[in-house]
Design a protein around this motif. Structure first.
Motif, mmCIF file in Angstrom:
data_model
loop_
_atom_site.group_PDB
_atom_site.id
_atom_site.type_symbol
_atom_site.label_atom_id
_atom_site.label_comp_id
_atom_site.label_asym_id
_atom_site.label_seq_id
_atom_site.Cartn_x
_atom_site.Cartn_y
_atom_site.Cartn_z
ATOM 1 N N ILE A 6 -4.926 9.063 -4.190
ATOM 2 C CA ILE A 6 -4.988 8.695 -2.651
ATOM 3 C C ILE A 6 -3.962 7.455 -2.721
ATOM 4 C CG2 ILE A 6 -6.481 7.630 -0.914
ATOM 5 C CD1 ILE A 6 -8.874 9.106 -2.287
ATOM 6 N N LEU A 7 -3.267 7.801 -1.466
ATOM 7 C CA LEU A 7 -2.421 6.332 -1.030
ATOM 8 C C LEU A 7 -2.849 5.816 0.259
ATOM 9 C CD1 LEU A 7 0.188 4.902 -1.274
ATOM 10 C CD2 LEU A 7 1.396 6.717 0.256
ATOM 11 N N VAL A 8 -3.183 4.720 -0.197
ATOM 12 C CA VAL A 8 -3.964 3.762 0.993
ATOM 13 C C VAL A 8 -2.896 2.898 1.415
ATOM 14 C CG1 VAL A 8 -5.335 1.838 1.318
ATOM 15 C CG2 VAL A 8 -6.202 3.664 -0.314
ATOM 16 N N VAL A 9 -2.572 2.871 2.677
ATOM 17 C CA VAL A 9 -1.492 2.119 3.506
ATOM 18 C C VAL A 9 -1.998 1.257 4.396
ATOM 19 C CG1 VAL A 9 0.890 2.531 4.946
ATOM 20 C CG2 VAL A 9 0.056 4.417 3.229
ATOM 21 N N ASP A 10 -1.930 0.022 4.456
ATOM 22 C CA ASP A 10 -2.406 -0.939 5.357
ATOM 23 C C ASP A 10 -2.022 -2.266 5.187
ATOM 24 O OD1 ASP A 10 -4.327 -2.620 6.758
ATOM 25 O OD2 ASP A 10 -5.657 -0.855 6.881
ATOM 26 N N ASP A 11 -1.565 -2.831 6.355
ATOM 27 C CA ASP A 11 -0.682 -4.156 6.154
ATOM 28 C C ASP A 11 -1.685 -5.305 5.989
ATOM 29 O OD1 ASP A 11 -1.885 -3.624 8.917
ATOM 30 O OD2 ASP A 11 -0.736 -5.430 9.612
ATOM 31 N N ALA A 32 0.199 0.870 -0.552
ATOM 32 C CA ALA A 32 1.378 0.374 0.133
ATOM 33 C C ALA A 32 0.995 -0.410 1.301
ATOM 34 C CB ALA A 32 2.184 1.414 0.778
ATOM 35 N N ASN A 33 1.816 -1.515 1.556
ATOM 36 C CA ASN A 33 1.397 -2.749 2.390
ATOM 37 C C ASN A 33 2.065 -2.262 3.788
ATOM 38 O OD1 ASN A 33 -0.055 -4.108 0.578
ATOM 39 N ND2 ASN A 33 1.780 -4.534 -0.612
ATOM 40 N N ASP A 34 2.997 -1.272 3.895
ATOM 41 C CA ASP A 34 3.812 -1.204 5.385
ATOM 42 C C ASP A 34 4.219 0.347 5.433
ATOM 43 O OD1 ASP A 34 6.319 -1.019 4.199
ATOM 44 O OD2 ASP A 34 6.400 -3.312 3.781
ATOM 45 N N GLY A 35 4.682 0.687 6.299
ATOM 46 C CA GLY A 35 5.205 2.151 6.498
ATOM 47 C C GLY A 35 6.292 2.377 5.743
ATOM 48 N N LEU A 39 6.477 5.581 2.684
ATOM 49 C CA LEU A 39 7.597 6.556 2.511
ATOM 50 C C LEU A 39 8.319 6.460 1.214
ATOM 51 C CD1 LEU A 39 9.269 6.159 6.187
ATOM 52 C CD2 LEU A 39 7.557 7.908 5.175
ATOM 53 N N ASP A 40 8.516 5.407 0.669
ATOM 54 C CA ASP A 40 8.991 5.185 -0.959
ATOM 55 C C ASP A 40 8.078 5.981 -1.885
ATOM 56 O OD1 ASP A 40 11.490 4.090 0.000
ATOM 57 O OD2 ASP A 40 10.814 2.180 -0.330
ATOM 58 N N LYS A 43 7.445 9.700 -1.943
ATOM 59 C CA LYS A 43 8.290 10.445 -2.733
ATOM 60 C C LYS A 43 8.132 10.172 -4.314
ATOM 61 C CE LYS A 43 12.005 9.507 0.667
ATOM 62 N NZ LYS A 43 12.990 8.783 1.113
ATOM 63 N N LYS A 44 7.945 9.111 -4.719
ATOM 64 C CA LYS A 44 7.644 8.875 -6.422
ATOM 65 C C LYS A 44 6.239 9.357 -6.828
ATOM 66 C CE LYS A 44 10.276 4.677 -5.771
ATOM 67 N NZ LYS A 44 10.237 3.249 -6.009
ATOM 68 N N VAL A 45 5.321 9.212 -5.888
ATOM 69 C CA VAL A 45 3.743 9.486 -6.319
ATOM 70 C C VAL A 45 3.330 10.865 -6.014
ATOM 71 C CG1 VAL A 45 1.278 8.359 -6.261
ATOM 72 C CG2 VAL A 45 3.152 6.949 -6.292
#
Length: 66
Positions: A6-11, A32-35, A39-40, A43-45
């Motif tokens: 799971i990728l959690v994306v939140d600032d 991830a801390n930002d959009g 996106l990076d 691609k990797k995960v």
């Protein structure tokens, strides 16, 4: 057997930390801390699921989805 990723994306670090704490026993959690970072990492995960905050500075969740 591999865990679902799971990728959690939140600032907001508090929200990312809370979601990680709730999910990390059953899932591999990547944050991830930002959009742009999202996106990076996509691609990797290659996450199975993305929990994406919509209201973020720089690149919001709607733009990330596009």
């Amino acid at each position: 057997m591999n865990k679902t990723t799971i990728l959690v994306v939140d600032d907001a670090p508090v929200i990312s930390a809370h979601l990680t704490h709730l999910l990390e026993d059953k899932y591999d959690v990547v944050v991830a801390n930002d959009g742009f970072e999202c996106l990076d990492l996509v691609k990797k995960v290659r996450p199975d699921i993305i929990l994406l905050d919509i209201l973020m500075p720089k690149l919001d969740g709607w733009e990330v989805c596009k």
